[in-house]
Design a protein around this motif. Structure first.
Motif, PDB file in Angstrom:
ATOM      1  N   LEU A 249       0.857  -1.176   0.000  1.00  0.00           N
ATOM      2  CA  LEU A 249       0.000   0.000   0.000  1.00  0.00           C
ATOM      3  C   LEU A 249       0.898   1.233   0.000  1.00  0.00           C
ATOM      4  CD1 LEU A 249      -2.861   1.133   0.126  1.00  0.00           C
ATOM      5  CD2 LEU A 249      -2.664   1.139   2.618  1.00  0.00           C
ATOM      6  N   ASN A 250       1.074   1.821  -1.148  1.00  0.00           N
ATOM      7  CA  ASN A 250       1.955   2.973  -1.277  1.00  0.00           C
ATOM      8  C   ASN A 250       1.233   4.290  -1.024  1.00  0.00           C
ATOM      9  OD1 ASN A 250       4.389   1.544  -2.096  1.00  0.00           O
ATOM     10  ND2 ASN A 250       3.266   1.075  -3.974  1.00  0.00           N
ATOM     11  N   TYR A 251      -0.048   4.351  -1.388  1.00  0.00           N
ATOM     12  CA  TYR A 251      -0.813   5.587  -1.249  1.00  0.00           C
ATOM     13  C   TYR A 251      -2.162   5.304  -0.609  1.00  0.00           C
ATOM     14  CZ  TYR A 251       2.570   7.358  -4.627  1.00  0.00           C
ATOM     15  OH  TYR A 251       3.730   7.713  -5.258  1.00  0.00           O
TER      16      TYR A 251
ATOM     17  N   GLY B 278      -4.751   3.960  -7.991  1.00  0.00           N
ATOM     18  CA  GLY B 278      -4.061   4.617  -6.883  1.00  0.00           C
ATOM     19  C   GLY B 278      -4.765   4.323  -5.578  1.00  0.00           C
ATOM     20  N   SER B 279      -4.966   5.362  -4.778  1.00  0.00           N
ATOM     21  CA  SER B 279      -5.647   5.187  -3.499  1.00  0.00           C
ATOM     22  C   SER B 279      -7.159   5.172  -3.661  1.00  0.00           C
ATOM     23  CB  SER B 279      -5.272   6.324  -2.549  1.00  0.00           C
ATOM     24  OG  SER B 279      -5.821   7.550  -3.004  1.00  0.00           O
TER      25      SER B 279
ATOM     26  N   ASP C 109      -5.020  -1.054 -11.706  1.00  0.00           N
ATOM     27  CA  ASP C 109      -3.782  -0.907 -10.936  1.00  0.00           C
ATOM     28  C   ASP C 109      -3.054  -2.232 -10.928  1.00  0.00           C
ATOM     29  OD1 ASP C 109      -1.857  -0.193  -8.661  1.00  0.00           O
ATOM     30  OD2 ASP C 109      -3.132   1.576  -8.720  1.00  0.00           O
TER      31      ASP C 109
ATOM     32  N   SER D 176      -1.304  -3.138  -8.435  1.00  0.00           N
ATOM     33  CA  SER D 176      -1.310  -3.541  -7.028  1.00  0.00           C
ATOM     34  C   SER D 176      -2.713  -3.943  -6.590  1.00  0.00           C
ATOM     35  CB  SER D 176      -0.811  -2.392  -6.149  1.00  0.00           C
ATOM     36  OG  SER D 176      -1.143  -2.609  -4.789  1.00  0.00           O
TER      37      SER D 176
ATOM     38  N   GLN E 234      -3.842  -1.536  -3.687  1.00  0.00           N
ATOM     39  CA  GLN E 234      -4.340  -0.229  -4.115  1.00  0.00           C
ATOM     40  C   GLN E 234      -5.723  -0.369  -4.749  1.00  0.00           C
ATOM     41  OE1 GLN E 234      -0.985   1.997  -2.836  1.00  0.00           O
ATOM     42  NE2 GLN E 234      -3.025   2.586  -3.428  1.00  0.00           N
TER      43      GLN E 234
ATOM     44  N   THR F 245      -9.269   1.345  -3.529  1.00  0.00           N
ATOM     45  CA  THR F 245     -10.148   2.079  -4.444  1.00  0.00           C
ATOM     46  C   THR F 245     -11.565   1.528  -4.378  1.00  0.00           C
ATOM     47  OG1 THR F 245      -8.314   2.585  -5.926  1.00  0.00           O
ATOM     48  CG2 THR F 245     -10.521   2.697  -6.862  1.00  0.00           C
TER      49      THR F 245
ATOM     50  N   GLY G  89      -0.576   4.681   3.931  1.00  0.00           N
ATOM     51  CA  GLY G  89       0.299   4.358   2.806  1.00  0.00           C
ATOM     52  C   GLY G  89       1.754   4.714   3.083  1.00  0.00           C
TER      53      GLY G  89
END
Length: 382
Positions: free
Chosen positions: A9-11, A37-38, A57, A59, A62, A66, A129
């Protein structure tokens, strides 16, 4: 695509002011494809009323976040949405109750188990994130260096007062130390990218880029209205006027109304390949995906997109320290049309490009005539 960076989870909040895409996306576009993204960058797109939206995505985490946002949008009133995500205070038990009631797919629910555990421990979703954790770490260092004098940026009653404070009272020497840290690619690699930091291709040192970026923010954006400045100096969002646009009540109401009748798909995979599989896509929001493509492919991704695009389709790309300038035969480069929108973007982190797919034949000739007479204004969201 880079590997390790996209496995986590980057964002959870994000680093984009999606008001740009909100203004660029024409109302009632038939088919939209966007990087998930998020999820915070997707919600504003729904306010424009697309008939179909594909959230893509690489990921699964992510993508699951969403899906969480979209489910919450469809089922929760605005105050509950803000409380669930952590924009506003809410008892942990109530957050867990709302989270448990969302009609998530089994895959998304499984991917979000670590997030649920963090919520149970009292954490707020928007800060979970890696990017947000990096900014919170940076804010602590910033606080040690600039102290209360740095935080007084948020006491300015208006932009003129902020500019005067930056000129006469802001701790510039200490702030330079913060910028040296932020401009260190080794630090960013360690805190966020885990070895997948895109290679910078913008001219000038990273320090100089960040110095100019923040100088623009200090001069043009009231600190309280920038979620990015709040995160850098305060480590959290304290001022509602600076919440990202997904939290805006009017945007939320419009997005909720359209989300209840829009077909929304959540697709794990390569966004460029996904567009190629579709037909008559009218709008593509790529974020900074091109920055992570292999060098050869970053030059050809617009060509790859063509089979899935409708004539006149818009493609929006972003770049930070690495800005991709692909071949764009068959497209008009229409970024200048949106200069007013770009000037109001509240992070100033991004170089944003907008391309428009040209029709062929006689329609293409008319398109070029219309383009030459365009006044360069986005259709504003009301």
């Amino acid at each position: 695509m880079a590997g390790t960076y996209f496995r986590h989870l980057n964002y959870a909040l994000g680093d984009e002011d999606s008001s740009v895409e909100l203004q660029v996306l024409p109302p009632d576009t038939g088919r939209v494809v966007a990087v998930a993204g998020s999820g915070g960058r997707v919600i504003p797109l729904l306010a424009r009323g697309p008939r179909e939206l594909s959230c893509v995505d690489i990921s699964d985490t992510q993508l699951a976040l969403t899906e969480l946002r979209v489910c919450a949008l469809r089922t929760l009133e605005h105050p509950e949405y803000l409380g669930l995500l952590g924009y506003e205070p809410m008892p942990v038990a109530r957050r867990l109750e709302l989270l448990g009631a969302l009609p998530l797919s089994p895959g998304a629910r499984g991917a979000l188990e670590p997030l649920k555990a963090a919520v149970a421990a009292g954490e707020r979703i928007i800060y979970l994130g890696r990017f947000e954790q990096m900014l919170r770490t940076l804010s602590r260092v910033n606080g040690l260096l600039t102290r209360a004098a740095g935080r007084r940026l948020f006491d300015a009653p208006d932009l003129d007062a902020q500019r005067a404070y930056v000129t006469s009272g802001f701790p510039r020497s200490a702030w330079k130390g913060v910028l040296l840290l932020l401009g260190n690619s080794a630090v960013l690699n360690s805190l966020l990218y885990r070895g997948d930091f895109p290679k910078k291709n913008r001219p000038g040192s990273t320090f100089r880029i960040y110095q100019e970026l923040f100088d623009r923010l200090f001069q043009d954006t009231p600190a309280r209205k920038s979620f990015f400045l709040q995160m850098v100096f305060l480590g959290e969002l304290r001022f509602a006027e600076g919440f990202p646009i997904e939290a805006d009540p009017a945007v939320y109401r419009a997005a909720q109304r359209h989300a209840r009748k829009c077909r929304i798909d959540f697709i794990q995979g390569d966004l460029v390949e996904e567009v190629r599989k579709q037909r008559d896509v009218g709008f593509v929001s790529l974020s900074d995906v091109p920055s992570f493509l292999p060098p050869a492919r970053e030059q050809t991704f617009l060509e790859e997109l063509k089979p899935g695009l409708a004539p006149g389709a818009l493609v929006v790309t972003r770049g930070h320290l690495r800005v991709v300038t692909p071949g764009h035969a068959g497209y008009a480069h229409v970024t200048d049309r949106y200069q007013d929108v770009l000037a109001r973007e509240t992070t100033q982190l991004w170089t944003i490009h907008v391309y428009q797919r040209e029709p062929s034949g006689a329609a293409g000739e008319r398109f070029q005539e219309d383009l030459s007479h365009a006044r360069g204004q986005a259709e504003p969201f009301v």
